[in-house]
Motif scaffolding. Structure first.
Motif, short mmCIF file in Angstrom:
data_model
loop_
_atom_site.label_atom_id
_atom_site.label_comp_id
_atom_site.label_asym_id
_atom_site.label_seq_id
_atom_site.Cartn_x
_atom_site.Cartn_y
_atom_site.Cartn_z
N LEU A 69 26.21 -0.19 118.99
CA LEU A 69 26.60 1.15 118.58
C LEU A 69 25.64 2.18 119.18
CD1 LEU A 69 28.53 2.92 116.95
CD2 LEU A 69 27.01 2.61 114.98
N GLN A 70 24.38 1.85 119.20
CA GLN A 70 23.38 2.74 119.78
C GLN A 70 23.66 2.95 121.28
OE1 GLN A 70 19.39 1.33 119.18
NE2 GLN A 70 18.46 3.27 119.77
N ALA A 71 23.94 1.88 121.99
CA ALA A 71 24.25 1.97 123.42
C ALA A 71 25.54 2.73 123.66
CB ALA A 71 24.34 0.57 124.02
N GLU A 72 26.52 2.53 122.80
CA GLU A 72 27.79 3.25 122.92
C GLU A 72 27.56 4.75 122.75
OE1 GLU A 72 32.07 3.57 120.63
OE2 GLU A 72 30.98 1.68 120.50
N GLY A 73 26.71 5.12 121.81
CA GLY A 73 26.38 6.53 121.61
C GLY A 73 25.69 7.12 122.81
N GLN A 74 24.79 6.37 123.41
CA GLN A 74 24.09 6.85 124.61
C GLN A 74 25.08 7.02 125.76
OE1 GLN A 74 21.09 3.81 124.91
NE2 GLN A 74 19.59 5.00 123.75
N ALA A 75 26.01 6.09 125.88
CA ALA A 75 27.02 6.18 126.94
C ALA A 75 27.91 7.40 126.73
CB ALA A 75 27.86 4.90 126.97
N ASP A 76 28.30 7.66 125.49
CA ASP A 76 29.12 8.83 125.19
C ASP A 76 28.39 10.12 125.57
OD1 ASP A 76 31.08 7.16 124.21
OD2 ASP A 76 30.75 7.65 122.09
N GLN A 77 27.11 10.17 125.26
CA GLN A 77 26.32 11.35 125.61
C GLN A 77 26.24 11.53 127.12
OE1 GLN A 77 22.57 12.01 123.25
NE2 GLN A 77 23.19 10.03 122.40
N GLY A 78 26.02 10.43 127.82
CA GLY A 78 25.96 10.49 129.28
C GLY A 78 27.26 10.97 129.89
N SER A 79 28.36 10.48 129.37
CA SER A 79 29.68 10.89 129.84
C SER A 79 29.90 12.39 129.61
CB SER A 79 30.75 10.08 129.13
OG SER A 79 32.04 10.55 129.43
N ALA A 80 29.56 12.85 128.43
CA ALA A 80 29.73 14.26 128.10
C ALA A 80 28.86 15.13 128.99
CB ALA A 80 29.40 14.51 126.63
N ASN A 81 27.64 14.70 129.23
CA ASN A 81 26.73 15.48 130.08
C ASN A 81 27.23 15.54 131.52
OD1 ASN A 81 24.96 16.15 128.01
ND2 ASN A 81 23.70 14.34 128.32
N LEU A 82 27.80 14.45 132.01
CA LEU A 82 28.39 14.46 133.35
C LEU A 82 29.55 15.44 133.44
CD1 LEU A 82 28.46 10.75 134.55
CD2 LEU A 82 27.54 12.69 135.78
N LYS A 83 30.40 15.43 132.44
CA LYS A 83 31.54 16.35 132.42
C LYS A 83 31.07 17.79 132.37
CE LYS A 83 34.59 13.14 130.00
NZ LYS A 83 35.27 12.88 128.72
N GLN A 84 30.05 18.06 131.55
CA GLN A 84 29.52 19.42 131.46
C GLN A 84 28.93 19.85 132.79
OE1 GLN A 84 26.77 19.09 128.18
NE2 GLN A 84 28.36 19.28 126.64
N GLY A 85 28.22 18.96 133.44
CA GLY A 85 27.64 19.27 134.74
C GLY A 85 28.70 19.56 135.79
N ALA A 86 29.75 18.76 135.79
CA ALA A 86 30.84 18.96 136.76
C ALA A 86 31.53 20.29 136.51
CB ALA A 86 31.84 17.81 136.66
N GLU A 87 31.75 20.64 135.26
CA GLU A 87 32.40 21.91 134.94
C GLU A 87 31.52 23.10 135.33
OE1 GLU A 87 35.47 22.63 133.93
OE2 GLU A 87 36.04 20.53 133.85
N LYS A 88 30.21 22.97 135.11
CA LYS A 88 29.29 24.05 135.50
C LYS A 88 29.28 24.21 137.01
CE LYS A 88 26.27 23.79 131.49
NZ LYS A 88 24.92 23.45 130.99
#
Length: 67
Positions: free
Chosen positions: A31-50
């Motif tokens: 669950l901890q790793a899944e949460g980290q992966a979700d955060q990484g995915s969101a940060n990538l999307k935010q970076g791409a949008e910026k």
């Protein structure tokens, strides 16, 4: 970046943080790793949008368009 995209990406990031915290508190490494992966995915999307926003801004300056 649209407001909806910003909200969605931030919600995904916060959900990832919650999963990571819950996994750490309960000792659930998956669950901890899944949460980290979700955060990484969101940060990538935010970076791409910026990046897309910045490219549109530069293109607007070159062409003289404000939007």
């Amino acid at each position: 970046m649209g407001v909806g995209d910003k909200f969605s990406n931030k919600a995904e990031e916060l959900a990832g943080r919650a999963k990571e915290s819950a996994g750490a508190a309960s000792g659930d490494r998956d669950l901890q790793a899944e949460g980290q992966a979700d955060q990484g995915s969101a940060n990538l999307k935010q970076g791409a949008e910026k990046l897309k926003d910045k490219a549109n801004e530069v293109a607007g300056k070159i062409t003289g368009n404000k939007d």
